[in-house]
Design a protein around this motif. Structure first.
Motif, PDB file in Angstrom:
ATOM      1  N   THR A  29       3.790  19.362  19.310  1.00  0.00           N
ATOM      2  CA  THR A  29       4.179  18.436  20.369  1.00  0.00           C
ATOM      3  C   THR A  29       5.647  18.026  20.226  1.00  0.00           C
ATOM      4  O   THR A  29       6.073  17.604  19.152  1.00  0.00           O
ATOM      5  CB  THR A  29       3.303  17.174  20.308  1.00  0.00           C
ATOM      6  N   CYS A  78      -0.270  12.483  19.579  1.00  0.00           N
ATOM      7  CA  CYS A  78       0.440  13.766  19.573  1.00  0.00           C
ATOM      8  C   CYS A  78       1.938  13.568  19.374  1.00  0.00           C
ATOM      9  O   CYS A  78       2.545  14.208  18.520  1.00  0.00           O
ATOM     10  CB  CYS A  78       0.198  14.509  20.888  1.00  0.00           C
ATOM     11  N   ASN A 112      -7.650  17.521  22.368  1.00  0.00           N
ATOM     12  CA  ASN A 112      -6.924  17.756  21.122  1.00  0.00           C
ATOM     13  C   ASN A 112      -6.580  16.465  20.400  1.00  0.00           C
ATOM     14  O   ASN A 112      -6.435  16.439  19.185  1.00  0.00           O
ATOM     15  CB  ASN A 112      -5.637  18.542  21.378  1.00  0.00           C
ATOM     16  N   ASN A 113      -6.398  15.391  21.152  1.00  0.00           N
ATOM     17  CA  ASN A 113      -6.091  14.093  20.559  1.00  0.00           C
ATOM     18  C   ASN A 113      -6.577  13.022  21.515  1.00  0.00           C
ATOM     19  O   ASN A 113      -6.791  13.281  22.705  1.00  0.00           O
ATOM     20  CB  ASN A 113      -4.593  13.938  20.287  1.00  0.00           C
ATOM     21  N   ASP A 161      -4.631  17.796  27.055  1.00  0.00           N
ATOM     22  CA  ASP A 161      -4.618  17.391  25.649  1.00  0.00           C
ATOM     23  C   ASP A 161      -5.672  16.339  25.323  1.00  0.00           C
ATOM     24  O   ASP A 161      -6.154  16.275  24.202  1.00  0.00           O
ATOM     25  CB  ASP A 161      -3.247  16.843  25.263  1.00  0.00           C
ATOM     26  N   ALA A 209      -0.680  16.725  30.562  1.00  0.00           N
ATOM     27  CA  ALA A 209      -1.032  16.454  29.166  1.00  0.00           C
ATOM     28  C   ALA A 209      -2.271  15.578  29.073  1.00  0.00           C
ATOM     29  O   ALA A 209      -3.120  15.780  28.186  1.00  0.00           O
ATOM     30  CB  ALA A 209       0.143  15.789  28.455  1.00  0.00           C
ATOM     31  N   PHE A 211      -1.296  22.534  18.925  1.00  0.00           N
ATOM     32  CA  PHE A 211      -2.448  23.231  19.473  1.00  0.00           C
ATOM     33  C   PHE A 211      -2.049  24.660  19.805  1.00  0.00           C
ATOM     34  O   PHE A 211      -0.874  25.034  19.714  1.00  0.00           O
ATOM     35  CB  PHE A 211      -2.976  22.514  20.729  1.00  0.00           C
ATOM     36  N   SER A 217      -1.849  17.224  16.484  1.00  0.00           N
ATOM     37  CA  SER A 217      -0.601  17.025  17.233  1.00  0.00           C
ATOM     38  C   SER A 217       0.121  18.358  17.405  1.00  0.00           C
ATOM     39  O   SER A 217       1.310  18.404  17.646  1.00  0.00           O
ATOM     40  CB  SER A 217       0.303  15.993  16.552  1.00  0.00           C
ATOM     41  N   GLN A 239      -5.827  26.606  27.127  1.00  0.00           N
ATOM     42  CA  GLN A 239      -5.513  25.843  25.920  1.00  0.00           C
ATOM     43  C   GLN A 239      -6.777  25.665  25.108  1.00  0.00           C
ATOM     44  O   GLN A 239      -7.840  25.350  25.650  1.00  0.00           O
ATOM     45  CB  GLN A 239      -4.938  24.480  26.316  1.00  0.00           C
ATOM     46  N   GLN A 288      -8.957  23.532  22.875  1.00  0.00           N
ATOM     47  CA  GLN A 288      -9.173  22.144  22.473  1.00  0.00           C
ATOM     48  C   GLN A 288     -10.129  22.136  21.289  1.00  0.00           C
ATOM     49  O   GLN A 288     -11.265  22.638  21.387  1.00  0.00           O
ATOM     50  CB  GLN A 288      -9.727  21.317  23.635  1.00  0.00           C
TER      51      GLN A 288
END
Length: 560
Positions: free
Chosen positions: A244, A128, A121-122, A315, A311, A149, A147, A166, A168
């Motif tokens: 976040t 984030c 995601n980042n 993430d 994370a 999701f 930042s 999650q 992504q």
């Protein structure tokens, strides 16, 4: 600076408070009654009793503590500008070796990592946690979430078998720079690790009226998901939007004695006040020991280390010794193939070595909390409006979930060992700067049912229903704050009480930041109005306040 530790004497303090909306001259315990306690103290015909072995005098409704302006005791920073959330606790700065580890952790927190992906995601922690504070909702549907999701699963709490827990939005494809966003069936048809899906949020406007006639407007989010790279979701899919949260003060929250948090739990609402906070538990990632969960918006992790390790993997796609598996499910062959092509796993088969992980853990644990505003140190006086707002906070019973005060206890070193700039040792030296501090985080770290429910549908862009195909979009609409997706021990409508310290600086640090777990609230006022479920009575108390009272309460919250 030299700090002398005083031994904590175990004193039993019976703390009483009056009922919601009662006389402001009464005393307040830090929360409410537990009926399994003895020797109830009755004030204005309402019984409250809490036994806390912290040695502190009762917290008064009509008079702040002498140290209440210091949000985190000696863990408080005087910085209140855009860098307010990024300061080390002063005792850490005063020790060159510890300060060096803090700075090393800060650098790693801000850095990209080799081995990132194949899904993420980042690319960094700081990406984030913007300036160590909150993330932000994308400003348009064309801006990918980076930042925030969506978590994913079914209505029973199971992970989605193809996509995991999650979504992504970025993938890693050799030869292409940066993250690659999702492409409909791209992973299936081309065998490339595209991002899993493209997600965005739209808003429906909701209006209402305070009891004095003033109107307000809220944003009701509608979440949409398209371009599924690995095929359709399961039929019972549910989504949970997360912006976040901030990271400052984490080490102090971790150092609150577990029994003090449990003292505020009332899972069956034995005192019939409508509030039934309950603890969630998790397993220690190394020892497997059962521990209370303090972190994550639904209380799923029990320590800073567990939180950041998860994370990194979820993430950023950065594996580590705590979470060593790549963020690919068995059904994601394109992701697994890309993971095999990674050639930089030099740290016992993972992407991030334990020295870096321990430094980031130390950095997170020793970030200071900003001081309160509205207090004149020279005169030792608070602004009158803030005092009035503080009284309204208690009158509305906000403190029954947002418990104001604790005293920290021991803060053992990392289970990874003591870390310096280049290595780890077998020792676990306590972080003294976190110990024996009187702190005012305004949270009980318990789960509370906030009400609401969700419905997921499949629609075309014009709102007509559909079954499959590239133009078929998944759409989730919810009533209230529910997300429809259980997680850990939390139900589909339960959330952990977030700490309020630093609340008033959220938009100073990041002007684009908003409030609540999904960022729907553009202001603190909107966040209060969204409260429901166990917090319905407090929300209604706010609705029924006149303009002066509402303004005072918001001034108080803005001072935190």
């Amino acid at each position: 600076m030299t700090y002398t530790l005083k031994k904590l004497f175990m004193l039993i303090v019976i703390i009483s408070l009056n009922a919601c909306g009662g006389d402001s001259s009464s005393e307040s315990n830090d929360k409410k009654d537990n009926s399994n306690k003895s020797e109830q103290v009755t004030t204005n015909n309402h019984a409250f009793n809490i036994t806390v072995n912290d040695g502190l005098a009762p917290l008064l409704i009509n008079q702040p503590d002498a140290t209440e302006h210091l949000s985190a005791g000696l863990g408080t920073t005087n910085m209140v500008d855009q860098n307010a959330y990024s300061q080390a606790i002063e005792a850490i700065v005063d020790e060159p070796q510890l300060d060096a580890v803090f700075k090393a952790g800060d650098h790693t927190f801000r850095s990209n990592h080799d081995g990132q992906g194949p899904l993420f995601n980042n690319s960094s922690c700081q990406g984030c946690h913007i300036k160590d504070g909150r993330g932000q909702v994308p400003s348009t549907a064309d801006e990918a979430m980076s930042s925030m999701f969506l978590r994913i699963g079914d209505s029973l709490g199971n992970v989605e078998p193809t996509y995991g827990d999650q979504l992504q939005v970025f993938g890693t494809i050799n030869g292409r720079s940066g993250g690659v966003i999702a492409k409909y069936r791209g992973a299936l048809d081309e065998g490339l690790a595209y991002g899993e899906a493209y997600t965005w949020v739209e808003y429906e406007r909701v209006t209402g009226t305070f009891s004095d006639g003033e109107t307000y407007e809220l944003r009701k989010p509608i979440y949409k998901i398209k371009d599924l790279a690995y095929g359709d979701f399961i039929d019972d899919v549910q989504f949970s939007a997360r912006v976040t949260p901030h990271v400052y003060g984490s080490g102090l929250l971790e150092s609150i004695p577990q029994q003090h948090l449990l003292a505020y739990a009332d899972p069956t609402d034995n005192n019939n006040d409508g509030i039934s906070g309950r603890p969630a538990y998790t397993s220690h990632p190394v020892s497997g020991e059962k521990q209370i969960a303090r972190f994550g918006q639904k209380a799923v992790t029990g320590s800073v280390l567990q939180q950041i390790a998860g994370a990194y993997r979820g993430d950023m796609g950065v594996t580590n010794s705590i979470n060593s598996a790549e963020p690919c499910t068995d059904a994601q062959t394109a992701c697994l193939a890309q993971a095999e092509r990674e050639n930089n796993k030099h740290h016992n088969g993972v992407d991030l070595n334990d020295v870096d992980l321990a430094q980031v853990e130390f950095y997170n644990r020793t970030l200071a909390v900003p001081k309160r505003r509205g207090f004149d140190v020279s005169t030792q006086l608070w602004q009158e409006e803030i005092l009035a707002g503080r009284a309204q906070f208690y009158a509305a019973n906000c403190h029954s979930c947002h418990v104001p005060r604790y005293k920290t206890a021991q803060a053992p070193g990392s289970v990874l060992g003591d870390v310096d700039l280049v290595s780890l040792s077998d020792a676990r030296t306590n972080i003294i700067a976190l110990e024996q501090q009187v702190i005012y985080p305004y949270t009980d770290l318990l789960l509370h049912d906030m009400g609401g429910s969700c419905v997921v549908s499949k629609e075309l862009i014009d709102g007509q229903s559909c079954n499959e195909g590239e133009q078929c979009i998944y759409v989730q609409r919810c009533e209230g704050l529910a997300d429809g997706r259980p997680e850990g021990e939390a139900t589909a409508s339960e959330w952990k009480t977030p700490p309020l310290w630093g609340l008033g600086l959220v938009q100073t640090v990041n002007p684009k930041a908003t409030f609540l777990h999904d960022g729907r609230a553009r202001s603190i006022q909107e966040a209060i109005i969204w409260h429901d479920g166990e917090a319905k009575a407090s929300q209604q108390a706010f609705i029924n306040m006149d303009k002066t009272q509402r303004t005072a309460l918001l001034a108080f919250l803005g001072s935190l």
